[in-house]
Design a protein around this motif. Structure first.
Motif, short mmCIF file in Angstrom:
data_model
loop_
_atom_site.label_atom_id
_atom_site.label_comp_id
_atom_site.label_asym_id
_atom_site.label_seq_id
_atom_site.Cartn_x
_atom_site.Cartn_y
_atom_site.Cartn_z
N HIS A 141 -0.31 6.48 -4.79
CA HIS A 141 -0.31 6.09 -6.20
C HIS A 141 0.61 6.97 -7.03
O HIS A 141 1.07 6.56 -8.10
N TYR A 199 -4.14 6.95 -1.92
CA TYR A 199 -3.27 5.99 -1.24
C TYR A 199 -4.00 4.66 -1.18
O TYR A 199 -5.10 4.57 -0.62
N ARG A 205 -0.43 -5.88 -10.43
CA ARG A 205 -0.40 -4.44 -10.19
C ARG A 205 -1.77 -3.80 -10.42
O ARG A 205 -2.57 -4.30 -11.23
N THR A 225 -3.72 0.05 -2.39
CA THR A 225 -2.92 -1.11 -2.77
C THR A 225 -2.38 -0.93 -4.18
O THR A 225 -3.13 -0.79 -5.13
N ARG A 226 -1.07 -0.94 -4.28
CA ARG A 226 -0.39 -0.76 -5.57
C ARG A 226 -0.11 -2.09 -6.26
O ARG A 226 -0.14 -2.20 -7.48
N CYS A 227 0.20 -3.12 -5.45
CA CYS A 227 0.47 -4.43 -6.03
C CYS A 227 0.30 -5.52 -4.98
O CYS A 227 0.40 -5.27 -3.78
N ARG A 236 -8.78 0.16 -1.68
CA ARG A 236 -9.14 0.83 -2.93
C ARG A 236 -9.35 2.33 -2.62
O ARG A 236 -10.33 2.71 -1.97
N THR A 270 -3.72 -3.60 -13.70
CA THR A 270 -3.01 -3.00 -14.84
C THR A 270 -1.98 -3.95 -15.44
O THR A 270 -1.49 -3.69 -16.54
N ASP A 295 0.85 -1.18 0.00
CA ASP A 295 0.00 0.00 0.00
C ASP A 295 0.89 1.24 0.00
O ASP A 295 1.81 1.35 0.82
N GLU A 296 0.60 2.16 -0.90
CA GLU A 296 1.49 3.31 -1.09
C GLU A 296 0.73 4.41 -1.82
O GLU A 296 -0.33 4.17 -2.41
N ALA A 329 -4.19 0.02 -10.65
CA ALA A 329 -4.31 1.47 -10.84
C ALA A 329 -4.94 2.09 -9.60
O ALA A 329 -5.39 1.39 -8.69
N SER A 330 -5.01 3.41 -9.58
CA SER A 330 -5.61 4.11 -8.44
C SER A 330 -7.09 3.78 -8.30
O SER A 330 -7.66 3.93 -7.22
#
Length: 255
Positions: A26, A214, A236, A216-218, A210, A244, A23-24, A238-239
């Motif tokens: 986006h 900020y 991976r 979950t990125r992957c 979601r 993606t 989590d980061e 998307a925001s």
């Protein structure tokens, strides 16, 4: 990473299984999972802002994954990047390639799992720097201490345990557990100590976040069997939370 489930030497086929979500923000730039150009034995994603990583493996027989550790104040932007710990450890080069005398106070609070061939350790730097051996078992780790699991880490640990008890085939199926968006209330796990989630844990906290700013990125799954055959899979997002891309790499682990 913000949540990890880790099975260590607790299955007749699998030496280790590690699954987790990063989590980061986006907007923070990152490279997808791949084999690094230097060193070529390192497989990981890359935080292009700071140069390190959040989870990776090395064909020299190393694995590392880090989570934030909450409850110790606001992060200090002047501290070193925690990704440097993983980069040095996995590459076997640099000041943090050997954790025997690390300067952990130089970093914001963290939990860090490292594996070197047949030895697994968990490290933390709050309230003081410690390193402890992980005995064979299944662990859940989020943004609280290992001995005081957050509700969602217990849920993910149980999902991994169920997969191992049922078929333990196709590690890619574990990506589904990392997509869970259920809000988990603090609750005690059967057989664990009586501590519930720390007071700083939000009442509701999904495994998959979601959020357009900020989230979950992957999601990543690492599986290594007792013969040294390994795979690492990264999905991976998307925001918006939509997928993606996905990368799967095979690697060898020394036996």
């Amino acid at each position: 990473m913000c949540i990890v489930a880790f099975a260590w030497q607790s299955h007749p086929r699998w030496k280790l299984i590690a699954i987790g979500n990063r989590d980061e923000m986006h907007a923070r730039p990152a490279q997808a999972l791949g084999r690094w150009d230097d060193p070529t034995h390192l497989l990981a994603g890359r935080d292009t802002q700071a140069g390190g990583t959040w989870l990776g493996v090395s064909e020299q027989g190393r694995l590392a994954v880090v989570t934030n550790l909450s409850g110790h104040g606001t992060p200090d932007s002047d501290k070193k990047s925690r990704g440097d710990l993983l980069k040095d450890f996995l590459s076997g080069e640099g000041p943090y390639s050997d954790f025997s005398t690390p300067d952990f106070p130089d970093f914001n609070p963290f939990n860090l799992i490292t594996v070197t061939r047949d030895k697994a350790l968990i490290h933390s730097n709050r309230p003081k720097s410690v390193s402890n051996i992980l005995i064979p078992g299944i662990y859940g780790l989020s943004n609280g201490p290992l001995d005081k699991p957050w509700p969602k880490s217990g849920y993910l640990k149980n999902a991994l345990k169920q997969w191992m008890n049922e078929s333990a085939e196709s590690p890619e199926l574990l990506l589904d557990a990392l997509m869970d968006q259920t809000s988990h209330r603090p609750q005690m796990e059967s057989g664990n100590d009586s501590d519930v989630a720390p007071s700083f844990e939000p009442q509701y906290s999904p495994i998959f976040i979601r959020n357009p700013v900020y989230g979950t990125r992957c999601s990543t799954v690492v599986a290594i069997d007792h013969k040294g055959k390994g795979s690492i899979i990264e999905r991976r997002f998307a925001s918006s939370g939509t997928t993606t891309g996905q990368t799967a790499l095979a690697f060898s682990w020394p036996v």
